[in-house]
Design an enzyme around this catalytic site. Structure first.
Site, PDB file in Angstrom:
ATOM      1  N   CYS A 227       0.818  -1.211   0.000  1.00 38.02           N
ATOM      2  CA  CYS A 227       0.000   0.000   0.000  1.00 38.02           C
ATOM      3  C   CYS A 227       0.854   1.264   0.000  1.00 38.02           C
ATOM      4  CB  CYS A 227      -0.887   0.059   1.227  1.00 38.02           C
ATOM      5  SG  CYS A 227      -2.214  -1.119   1.200  1.00 38.02           S
TER       6      CYS A 227
ATOM      7  N   CYS B 276      -3.520   9.483   5.307  1.00 36.93           N
ATOM      8  CA  CYS B 276      -2.497   9.304   6.343  1.00 36.93           C
ATOM      9  C   CYS B 276      -3.110   9.478   7.731  1.00 36.93           C
ATOM     10  CB  CYS B 276      -1.362  10.315   6.163  1.00 36.93           C
ATOM     11  SG  CYS B 276      -0.471  10.100   4.626  1.00 36.93           S
TER      12      CYS B 276
END
Lengths: 392, 276
Positions: free
Chosen positions: B35, B105
């Site tokens: 990822c 994030c």
């Protein structure tokens, strides 16, 4: 802080000689080359000189050079012309590691009904030549292959490939944006019909490029509405840009030897020193024939954007194949096509040197990189596992 | 280059609480190498159930490292109940702001926290419900729908920024667009007055109407609304953002909020503002 610029495949410093050559065309010589008065019309002489300088660098004739706004426009113009001139052919061929200027263009033609072959590459980024030749048929309008890859520097054997393709009566285009000024090019000795180049990649200004069109190649203009460039590209000539590109080509010719020897040694020194100093690192495409100025190094288990931002703290400018820098989430399609594993693709950094790169700069990079990688690895949840696994 | 705030840069260059807690009370792992980012979060509790220490290890870009660092600072000193209220938006605001492409994030931080708390409680975080839409990152339609609604997302890029969905091969873009269209534009079914609502149904319907019909409209003007309580036919709300203290807010309340709730839930409802 000093800037250590090793991102020359992104763009280059404009050579002082080039700036000097261009300046008069912004100030006292601002005329339009199409004018009847000699103040403007006289500029055709300057444009002709620049066209000759560009042609000389690649072994072409001046009338085979078409000035454009840069590499992307040259690519689009070339493919457009080829397909417009061959309306019955519905198959086009390129590779899986092209620059987005070609990749996206071909994907668009694919959506519009063209059959597209994206030829794969091997683990070192070398083109699968058999797959290329086997894909060709009477229906193939054009083959477009980059001369050298912008991310890894891996060189395609364009002289041979272009002859093979041309022998089958198929047009051959090459995106040579990364190649011009780095290795010798001679279109008089190969089968290239169309070649794209961009001045800012070899110390010329941005916003000017050229398309080489072999004499006799059928052409249809993409931009119409004026007689400039022999009716092949309408629009008032970018005289300062054209003059600058001409001067940059002359300089690039003079510096080819330096890039091929001194710069190549610096690149090798940098690469070997980094591979030695940083465990679990490797050179992407390191076994293939490459441009003398480029190395792409994968640092496993760290992420490229974070590396670049720490390098930035030391004034070192480079690029990465990481997803996070581009805003897309997939790492570089080039590295993925080569089968570079995710562990390495995300942490790949491209260093691209130039005629202006010095030994001191290379030493500085070699000094700063290992602690940067170590610092990020010490934060990474995978690093300890990876090193422990390797020990067992 | 990303426009990171000074606080993001500062937390990236000097991350707090990097490391491992060997005898942690809770550990949460999210993400993977493929990822492009991953986070392992550790915390330690004192006798009163307060977080005394938190540490992290992150593989990822600058904003992933900064978000992790911020999260640990936000957690320490909180009880688990307080900590579990930390959302990805809180992490982003703590850092000033994150580029919209980098919101995922902060989402990663929130997910790691959820997992670490679930780990402590001996629970497992349930797998996301629904059908996988984005195969590259394993994101389901339900996750996309909830995120689009909660964050008032309008474009595929917004969704990719928050969830990564659609950021890989791009095959799912049409499906994501369909979900966005559905959430943004789907008209609420008009309810017949024949069957009276139970209290629970009424509250749910009020909530749903606020979410779908009212919040997006207020959000466009920089405002917001929050349901505080429902007592019989009295609906008590708190106004947020630019709506709070706005002179026209009483008009908004009656003309927009009350009218909509009367139209879609029950004609007897009365909306009242609660001021804190």
């Amino acid at each position: 802080m000093k800037t250590i610029y090793v991102d020359n495949n992104a763009t280059t410093k404009v050579a002082p000689e080039v700036v000097e050559a261009m300046l008069p065309y912004f100030t006292e010589r601002y005329g339009n080359a199409s004018s009847m008065h000699s103040f403007g019309g006289g500029l055709v002489v300057d444009i002709r000189r620049a066209r000759t300088q560009v042609a000389d660098l690649i072994g072409a004739r001046p009338e085979e050079i078409l000035f454009t706004s840069g590499g992307t426009e040259s690519d689009a113009t070339a493919i457009h012309a080829a397909l417009q001139s061959n309306p019955d052919k519905r198959h086009i061929v390129t590779s899986r590691v092209e620059h987005p200027a070609i990749k996206t263009l071909f994907e668009r033609y694919q959506k519009n009904g063209y059959r597209v072959t994206f030829v794969p590459v091997d683990g070192e980024g070398r083109l699968e030549q058999t797959a290329l030749l086997e894909s060709l048929s009477d229906d193939t309008a054009i083959v477009s292959l980059m001369w050298a890859n912008n991310e890894t520097g891996v060189i395609n054997p364009i002289d041979d490939l272009s002859r093979e393709v041309r022998a089958r009566g198929i047009l051959f285009h090459t995106d040579a944006v990364q190649t011009v000024g780095k290795i010798p090019i001679d279109v008089s000795q190969n089968g290239v019909d169309l070649l794209s180049m961009s001045a800012h990649k070899f110390h010329g200004p941005k916003g000017i490029g050229a398309l080489y069109i072999r004499k006799g190649t059928k052409f249809k203009p993409m931009v119409v509405g004026g007689h400039q460039e022999g009716g092949r590209r309408a629009g008032t000539e970018n005289v300062p840009g054209i003059v600058g590109m001409g001067r940059a080509c002359a300089l690039a010719g003079e510096n080819l030897e330096d890039v091929g020897t001194r710069v190549r040694q610096l690149r090798d020194t940098l690469e070997q020193a980094l591979l030695q100093a940083v465990p679990r690192s490797m050179a992407n495409g390191g076994q293939a024939e490459r441009l003398p100025n480029t190395t792409s190094i994968a640092f496993e288990y760290v992420e490229g954007e974070a590396i670049l931002l720490l390098m930035n703290e030391y004034g070192i400018c480079a690029s990465s194949g990481s997803a996070c820098t581009s805003g897309s989430l997939e790492p570089s399609h080039v590295l993925r096509a080569m089968g570079v594993p995710f562990t390495a693709a995300h942490g790949s950094i491209r260093y691209s040197l130039s005629h202006y790169t010095t030994r001191e700069e290379v030493d500085y990079i070699v000094d700063k990189m290992p602690p940067i990688i170590e610092r990020l690895r010490s934060m990474s949840p995978f690093w300890k596992q990876a090193t422990e696994a390797a020990m067992h | 280059m990303w426009e990171y705030t000074d606080k993001v840069k500062e937390h990236f260059l000097n991350p707090r609480n990097v490391g491992v807690i060997e005898d942690a009370d809770g550990v949460g792992e999210v993400g993977s190498l493929s990822c492009g980012d991953a986070l392992t979060l550790y915390f330690k509790l004192d006798a009163d159930g307060r977080i005394t220490d938190a540490k992290f290890q992150t593989f990822g870009c600058a904003s992933a490292i900064a978000s992790s660092s911020a999260l640990t600072e936000m957690m320490i000193g909180k009880t688990l109940e307080e900590a579990e209220k930390i959302t990805n938006d809180d992490i982003a605001s703590f850092l000033g702001e994150l580029p919209k492409e980098k919101m995922h994030c902060s989402v990663m931080g929130q997910e790691a926290l959820e997992k670490a708390i679930a780990c402590y409680r001996g629970e497992t975080v349930p797998k996301p419900e629904g059908n996988i839409i984005c195969e590259c990152f394993g994101i389901t339609d339900r996750q996309i729908e909830a995120t689009v609604r909660d964050h008032h997302l309008v474009t595929i890029d917004d969704v990719t920024g928050h969830l990564k969905a659609g950021g890989g091969c791009g095959k799912c873009h049409e499906d994501i667009q369909a979900i966005i269209d559905q959430v943004q534009g789907k008209p609420m079914p008009i309810r017949s007055e024949a069957a009276p609502l139970t209290n629970l149904q009424k509250i749910r319907l009020i909530e749903e109407t606020l979410e779908r019909e009212i919040k997006p409209a207020l959000h466009q003007d920089g405002g917001g609304i929050e349901l505080v309580d429902v007592d019989g036919n009295r609906v008590m709300v708190k106004l947020r953002g630019t709506c709070a203290g706005c002179k026209a807010s009483q008009v908004t309340l009656k003309k927009t909020v009350e009218a909509k709730l009367r139209e879609l839930v029950s004609k007897d409802l009365v909306v009242e503002e609660v001021r804190s």
